[in-house]
Scaffold this motif. Structure first.
Motif, short mmCIF file in Angstrom:
data_model
loop_
_atom_site.label_atom_id
_atom_site.label_comp_id
_atom_site.label_asym_id
_atom_site.label_seq_id
_atom_site.Cartn_x
_atom_site.Cartn_y
_atom_site.Cartn_z
N ALA A 144 28.64 42.66 29.56
CA ALA A 144 29.19 42.73 30.91
C ALA A 144 30.66 42.37 30.87
CB ALA A 144 28.45 41.77 31.84
N PRO A 145 31.45 42.87 31.82
CA PRO A 145 32.87 42.52 31.87
C PRO A 145 33.07 41.03 32.07
CG PRO A 145 32.40 44.42 33.26
CD PRO A 145 31.08 43.85 32.84
N ARG A 146 34.14 40.50 31.48
CA ARG A 146 34.48 39.09 31.67
C ARG A 146 35.08 38.87 33.05
NH1 ARG A 146 38.04 36.14 28.40
NH2 ARG A 146 39.41 37.91 28.09
N GLU A 147 35.00 37.63 33.50
CA GLU A 147 35.57 37.24 34.77
C GLU A 147 36.49 36.04 34.58
OE1 GLU A 147 31.60 36.73 36.74
OE2 GLU A 147 32.63 37.81 38.35
N LEU A 148 37.45 35.89 35.48
CA LEU A 148 38.27 34.70 35.49
C LEU A 148 37.45 33.50 35.94
CD1 LEU A 148 41.48 36.15 37.18
CD2 LEU A 148 41.27 35.43 34.79
N LYS A 149 37.69 32.37 35.32
CA LYS A 149 37.06 31.13 35.74
C LYS A 149 37.82 30.55 36.94
CE LYS A 149 35.30 29.96 31.15
NZ LYS A 149 35.59 31.28 30.56
N PRO A 150 37.20 29.65 37.68
CA PRO A 150 37.94 29.00 38.78
C PRO A 150 39.24 28.37 38.27
CG PRO A 150 35.60 28.48 38.93
CD PRO A 150 35.80 29.19 37.61
N GLY A 151 40.33 28.66 38.95
CA GLY A 151 41.62 28.12 38.55
C GLY A 151 42.29 28.86 37.41
N GLN A 152 41.75 30.00 37.00
CA GLN A 152 42.32 30.76 35.89
C GLN A 152 43.06 31.98 36.40
OE1 GLN A 152 39.47 32.22 32.91
NE2 GLN A 152 40.92 31.62 31.32
N ARG A 153 44.06 32.42 35.62
CA ARG A 153 44.88 33.57 36.00
C ARG A 153 45.03 34.51 34.81
NH1 ARG A 153 46.77 29.04 37.01
NH2 ARG A 153 48.52 29.04 35.55
N HIS A 198 53.28 40.71 35.05
CA HIS A 198 52.26 40.72 36.10
C HIS A 198 51.42 39.45 35.98
CE1 HIS A 198 49.57 42.30 39.12
NE2 HIS A 198 48.53 42.06 38.35
N GLU A 199 51.06 38.88 37.13
CA GLU A 199 50.18 37.72 37.18
C GLU A 199 49.22 37.88 38.35
OE1 GLU A 199 50.32 32.82 37.02
OE2 GLU A 199 52.15 33.96 37.43
N THR A 200 47.94 37.58 38.12
CA THR A 200 46.95 37.71 39.18
C THR A 200 45.82 36.72 38.96
OG1 THR A 200 45.39 39.21 40.27
CG2 THR A 200 45.74 39.55 37.91
N SER A 201 45.25 36.26 40.06
CA SER A 201 44.03 35.46 40.01
C SER A 201 42.84 36.25 40.56
CB SER A 201 44.21 34.17 40.83
OG SER A 201 44.55 34.47 42.18
N ASP A 202 43.04 37.57 40.73
CA ASP A 202 42.00 38.42 41.32
C ASP A 202 41.11 39.10 40.29
OD1 ASP A 202 42.93 37.87 43.89
OD2 ASP A 202 44.36 39.54 43.83
N ILE A 203 41.65 39.39 39.10
CA ILE A 203 40.89 40.17 38.13
C ILE A 203 41.32 39.79 36.72
CG2 ILE A 203 42.54 42.09 38.26
CD1 ILE A 203 40.20 44.00 37.71
N LEU A 204 40.38 39.75 35.81
CA LEU A 204 40.67 39.48 34.41
C LEU A 204 40.98 40.81 33.73
CD1 LEU A 204 38.81 36.98 32.12
CD2 LEU A 204 39.52 39.22 31.25
#
Length: 306
Positions: free
Chosen positions: A13-22, A39-45
């Motif tokens: 499965a695709p990875r996800e950002l952990k809480p507080g991760q960017r 580019h920086e985002t907290s929406d998608i890994l």
């Protein structure tokens, strides 16, 4: 953003950002010690940038999909590239030499080809009892280099395999004992570079190697105390990047203090640049060199408090 479910057959499965991760996407230059944050985002890994042939954008995977990130615009955001008939993808994807197609590894363990700008995809691999993880394409665009792992066999080592880029059966090259990963052709087509665990007895101690593209003895490129993965050659063949994990690391996990090294290919033992970061998996899985052989991209995944 909604998460793509795990593949029912492979469990991947695709990875996800952990809480507080960017996610932070960087572009580094051979002419500077300081990389540029593009580019920086907290929406998608996002993972594993490829550079477009025109030098104007990066292609990254995230949430099982393929995205284009345009460069040179401060407010640029990833734009999804629609891939019809292609399942959720992982971070093993490469562009054809002419830039017309993107070759992708699906979470179902099969390889696919689709137009780089989006459109219908086609599956290239058959049901041969193995998982396929793509990493390289020959300079003439005719052959794919990938890692083959038996389905349903825990702990089985990856083997280097080649197959026609239009699809068909693969053939395994002898690389000795130990797991291998990241096979990629040299720009002149003479060599395949990759990382191998065959040269040490320490569990998981991957080192950078190469072998003739038609098969032959494996040659170690550098001896190091770190666990080294994913060598990527610049288009002119003069430079290479790779990611170094701490000694004792097994595999290429996420969320570790690692370093991206840049070397000249006539001296792999002496880094020209080193970029420490928090990441690992997703940072540099595929070739991310720009067409000018002077710049390359990589990804870090900082957590709050680090």
């Amino acid at each position: 953003m909604a998460t793509t479910k795990a593949d029912p057959d492979t469990g991947m499965a695709p990875r996800e950002l952990k809480p507080g991760q960017r996610t932070r996407v960087w572009v580094a230059s051979l002419d500077s010690d300081t990389p540029e944050l593009v580019h920086e985002t907290s929406d998608i890994l996002l993972e594993a940038p490829n550079w477009s042939p025109d030098g104007g954008s990066l292609l990254l995977n995230g949430d099982g999909r393929l995205w284009r990130l345009d460069l040179g615009t401060e407010a640029a955001r990833p734009v999804e590239i629609p891939l019809d008939g292609v399942p959720a993808i992982n971070n093993d994807h490469v562009l054809s030499p002419d830039g017309e197609y993107v070759y992708l590894s699906g979470m179902d363990g099969h390889l696919y080809r689709a137009p780089r700008t989006g459109g219908p995809g086609v599956r290239l691999t058959g049901d041969d009892g193995t998982l396929h993880f793509l990493h390289g394409i020959s300079p003439d665009g005719t052959t794919l280099a990938y890692v083959e792992i038996p389905r349903g066999v825990d702990g089985a080592p990856g083997r280097l395999a080649l197959m026609p880029a239009d699809g068909g059966s693969g053939r395994v090259l002898d690389t000795g004992d130990g797991h291998i990963d990241g096979p990629e052709y040299s720009p002149d087509g003479r060599w395949i570079v990759f990382n191998s665990e065959a040269f040490t007895t320490a569990p998981g101690h991957a080192q950078l190697v190469r072998l003739p593209a038609e098969g032959g003895p494996v040659e170690r490129l550098v001896t190091s105390g770190t666990v080294d993965w994913f060598p990527h050659l610049s288009p002119d063949g003069r430079f290479a990047t790779y990611v170094a994990f701490p000694a004792g690391t097994l595999g290429h996990p996420e969320d570790l203090d690692v370093a991206v090294h840049v070397v000249a290919t006539d001296d792999w033992s002496t880094p020209l640049r080193t970029y420490p970061l928090f990441g690992g998996q997703g940072t540099l899985n595929v070739n991310s060199w720009a067409p000018d052989s002077r710049r390359f991209a990589f990804v870090s995944y900082p957590l709050d408090g680090r």
